[in-house]
Design an enzyme around this catalytic site. Structure first.
Site, PDB file in Angstrom:
ATOM      1  N   HIS A 144      -4.447  -3.273   4.782  1.00  0.00           N
ATOM      2  CA  HIS A 144      -5.183  -2.543   5.817  1.00  0.00           C
ATOM      3  C   HIS A 144      -4.911  -3.222   7.162  1.00  0.00           C
ATOM      4  O   HIS A 144      -5.244  -4.399   7.354  1.00  0.00           O
ATOM      5  CB  HIS A 144      -6.682  -2.549   5.529  1.00  0.00           C
ATOM      6  N   CYS A 156     -13.099  -3.788   1.774  1.00  0.00           N
ATOM      7  CA  CYS A 156     -11.745  -4.327   2.014  1.00  0.00           C
ATOM      8  C   CYS A 156     -11.335  -4.317   3.486  1.00  0.00           C
ATOM      9  O   CYS A 156     -10.533  -5.151   3.909  1.00  0.00           O
ATOM     10  CB  CYS A 156     -10.745  -3.532   1.191  1.00  0.00           C
TER      11      CYS A 156
HETATM   12  N1  LIG Z   1     -12.911   1.721   0.623  1.00  0.00           N
HETATM   13  C1  LIG Z   1     -11.642   1.126   0.823  1.00  0.00           C
HETATM   14  C2  LIG Z   1     -11.248   0.328  -0.379  1.00  0.00           C
HETATM   15  C3  LIG Z   1     -10.392  -0.846  -0.027  1.00  0.00           C
HETATM   16  O1  LIG Z   1      -9.207  -0.989  -0.303  1.00  0.00           O
HETATM   17  C4  LIG Z   1     -10.591   2.156   1.159  1.00  0.00           C
HETATM   18  O2  LIG Z   1     -10.879   3.336   0.925  1.00  0.00           O
HETATM   19  O3  LIG Z   1      -9.535   1.794   1.647  1.00  0.00           O
END
Ligand SMILES: N[C@@H](CC=O)C(=O)O
Length: 360
Positions: A250, A156
């Site tokens: 993110h 992500c």
């Molecule tokens: N590995 C990622 C998953 C995405 O949302 C995270 O830990 O944020």
């Protein structure tokens, strides 16, 4: 523009009770090409109705009535007769073998799990970035003797970064990337981190994340060569990943070294003019603009910009010269939509549009 009007393809969600599973269910409601007919999760649910097996956790929505009474069956091909496509939201601990069993049984698997991402015959796909990597599917089917196949989406946090880098790579070349992520708590799944650990805090560690970001970025920006396989892009990527107490989205601060000189205006023009295959084909989940550049000094912001393009756009901003590399900028992506379920649905749409789902 894709205008075929086939009967909708029967699809199922594996790992339907988790957060990403619920995103898949939500995004598949009323889909023009895919009909959600079944839900699967761990055997412990033993065929109970979805509404009894789990609680709906997505914000601002209710469990769709269409799925409330569907039984939650086991993640085995024989439990899903007639299903031609599965969307996998399975955890990494079990995804590997289960996804392979479906591909072996003639099903197209669109996975959100990490297990097969770096396999030498599995496309790690973002349709706006490396649509040509689906050429690896013919090789995968032949090599493994599978009538079905597996395609994965990317990590992500790699997803918005790679969407931002691709047009820069094409226009100016990219040599180095230094990245710091501020990742939302939903990335850790539900229930995720204890509130006592994450409230009022930033955690400068997400297990395995930095390695995934670095290797997946090189694979996606690399090429698929007949007879040779995937060839990584010759690009140095260094990532610091942190968990912050936002719920979704993110945010990432990147510095890049370009191979050729470019002005800020040229870079922004390249981002804003980017119109790759999903947008040209008008795929149902493709946002009108894959990349949105915000000119305000303090954007993108997680809570204001994560839903841009229904959560499928990457939102950029704050492009400025970098005294160490060429430029630095900020990019934001919705981690459970573009970076997870929405990314996989778009992957399946690309395969549908390219005729890869016709012979299953
Ligand atoms: N590995 C990622 C998953 C995405 O949302 C995270 O830990 O944020």
């Amino acid at each position: 523009m894709v205008t075929q009007t086939y009967k909708r393809i029967p699809v199922a969600v594996l790992g339907a009770t988790g957060m990403v599973g619920q995103r898949f269910i939500d995004l598949l409601q009323g889909h023009p090409w895919f009909e959600l007919v079944a839900l699967a999760a761990s055997e412990q649910h033993g065929g109970r109705a979805y509404s009894e097996a789990t609680r709906w956790r997505l914000p601002n929505s209710e469990m769709p009535v269409e799925v409330a009474s569907l039984p939650v069956v086991a993640c085995r091909p024989e439990a899903l007769p007639g299903v031609k496509v599965v969307f996998s939201a399975l955890p990494g601990e079990v995804a590997g073998d289960i996804e392979e069993a479906f591909a072996r049984a003639g099903v197209a698997v669109f996975s959100n799990a990490k297990n097969h991402r770096m396999a030498p015959d599995v496309p790690l796909l973002i349709p706006e970035v490396n649509a040509d990597h689906i050429a690896a599917i013919a090789f995968q089917r032949k090599e493994r003797g599978w009538p079905g196949f597996i395609i994965t989406n990317a990590n992500c946090s790699a997803t918005p970064l790679v969407m931002a880098l691709k047009p820069l790579q094409e226009a100016f070349g990219v040599r180095k990337v230094l990245l710091t992520t501020l990742q939302a708590i939903s990335g850790a799944g539900y229930p995720g981190l204890p509130s006592y650990d994450i409230l009022d805090n930033v955690i400068p560690y997400i297990g395995g994340e930095e390695e995934k970001l670095e290797s997946e970025t090189r694979k996606m920006l690399g090429s698929w060569q007949e007879g040779q396989g995937f060839v990584d892009a010759p690009l140095a990527v260094s990532a610091h990943c942190t968990r912050v107490s936002t719920r979704e989205g993110h945010l990432e601060c990147a510095s890049v070294e370009l191979e050729r000189e470019a002005s800020p205006e040229e870079i922004i023009a390249v981002w804003e003019g980017y119109r790759p295959l999903p947008q040209q084909l008008g795929l149902p989940s493709a946002p009108e603009q894959a990349l949105i550049y915000r000119r305000e000094v303090d954007r993108p912001q997680t809570v204001r910009d994560r839903d841009a393009g229904k959560g499928m756009s990457a939102v950029l901003g704050r492009l400025r010269p970098c005294p160490i590399f060429s430029y630095k900028f900020v990019v934001l992506g919705h981690n459970t939509i573009r970076g997870a379920a929405g990314g996989s649905v778009l992957n399946a749409e690309l395969c549908y549009a390219q005729g890869l789902l016709a012979d299953l």
